[in-house]
Design a protein around this motif. Structure first.
Motif, PDB file in Angstrom:
ATOM      1  N   GLY A 112     -19.550   8.008  -2.208  1.00 33.17           N
ATOM      2  CA  GLY A 112     -20.995   8.030  -2.233  1.00 33.17           C
ATOM      3  C   GLY A 112     -21.493   8.279  -3.653  1.00 33.17           C
ATOM      4  O   GLY A 112     -20.694   8.438  -4.584  1.00 33.17           O
ATOM      5  N   GLN A 113     -22.809   8.334  -3.801  1.00 38.42           N
ATOM      6  CA  GLN A 113     -23.399   8.495  -5.137  1.00 38.42           C
ATOM      7  C   GLN A 113     -23.507   9.954  -5.553  1.00 38.42           C
ATOM      8  O   GLN A 113     -23.742  10.248  -6.713  1.00 38.42           O
ATOM      9  CB  GLN A 113     -24.793   7.838  -5.173  1.00 38.42           C
ATOM     10  CG  GLN A 113     -25.934   8.698  -4.653  1.00 38.42           C
ATOM     11  CD  GLN A 113     -25.919   8.896  -3.157  1.00 38.42           C
ATOM     12  OE1 GLN A 113     -25.186   8.232  -2.427  1.00 38.42           O
ATOM     13  NE2 GLN A 113     -26.744   9.821  -2.668  1.00 38.42           N
ATOM     14  N   GLY A 114     -23.336  10.866  -4.602  1.00 42.18           N
ATOM     15  CA  GLY A 114     -23.353  12.291  -4.904  1.00 42.18           C
ATOM     16  C   GLY A 114     -24.698  12.941  -4.630  1.00 42.18           C
ATOM     17  O   GLY A 114     -25.745  12.302  -4.703  1.00 42.18           O
ATOM     18  N   THR A 115     -24.652  14.228  -4.325  1.00 41.19           N
ATOM     19  CA  THR A 115     -25.858  15.029  -4.137  1.00 41.19           C
ATOM     20  C   THR A 115     -25.655  16.376  -4.829  1.00 41.19           C
ATOM     21  O   THR A 115     -24.594  16.984  -4.714  1.00 41.19           O
ATOM     22  CB  THR A 115     -26.189  15.205  -2.642  1.00 41.19           C
ATOM     23  OG1 THR A 115     -27.441  15.875  -2.497  1.00 41.19           O
ATOM     24  CG2 THR A 115     -25.117  15.989  -1.899  1.00 41.19           C
ATOM     25  N   GLN A 116     -26.673  16.814  -5.549  1.00 40.57           N
ATOM     26  CA  GLN A 116     -26.557  18.038  -6.356  1.00 40.57           C
ATOM     27  C   GLN A 116     -26.772  19.285  -5.489  1.00 40.57           C
ATOM     28  O   GLN A 116     -27.742  19.361  -4.727  1.00 40.57           O
ATOM     29  CB  GLN A 116     -27.587  18.034  -7.482  1.00 40.57           C
ATOM     30  CG  GLN A 116     -27.611  19.294  -8.322  1.00 40.57           C
ATOM     31  CD  GLN A 116     -26.387  19.436  -9.212  1.00 40.57           C
ATOM     32  OE1 GLN A 116     -25.969  18.485  -9.863  1.00 40.57           O
ATOM     33  NE2 GLN A 116     -25.797  20.626  -9.220  1.00 40.57           N
TER      34      GLN A 116
END
Length: 121
Positions: A112-116
């Protein structure tokens, strides 16, 4: 092929909780082993947790055992990571990952693109 989209990240105080979700784009989602990785600023990406395709077996890195819980709902094509008792050292970008086989030490087939996630002290 599967596209993965994470959500649920944010800013939380130490000791708090967050629940990350990862939505898969394909009905073959249930055939993939799924995992969560994280990358803190200036550090390498590291394994956090994984779950097999049926949801019957889970794995955790030692630093999150007893605090994080990985789960999946194959009917909804969704992976979860429940994070409790968060610590500042849990601050990182969290990535959802899918693999068709092999070892998680070798990485994943899809990301995935990532989540902070930011944990304040």
């Amino acid at each position: 092929q599967v596209q993965l989209v994470e959500s649920g990240g944010g800013l939380v105080q130490a000791g708090g909780s967050l629940r990350l979700s990862c939505a898969g784009s394909t009905r073959t989602f249930s055939s993939y082993d799924m995992g969560w990785f994280r990358q803190a600023l200036g550090k390498e990406r590291e394994f956090v947790a994984a779950i097999n395709w049926r949801g019957t077996t889970t794995y955790y890195t030692d630093s999150v055992k007893g605090r994080f819980t990985i789960s999946r709902d194959n009917a909804k094509n969704t992976l979860y990571l429940q994070m409790n008792s968060l610590k500042p050292e849990d601050t990182a970008v969290y990535y959802c990952a899918a693999r068709t086989g092999g070892s998680w030490s070798s990485g994943a087939d899809y990301w995935g693109q990532g989540t902070q996630v930011t944990v304040s002290s």
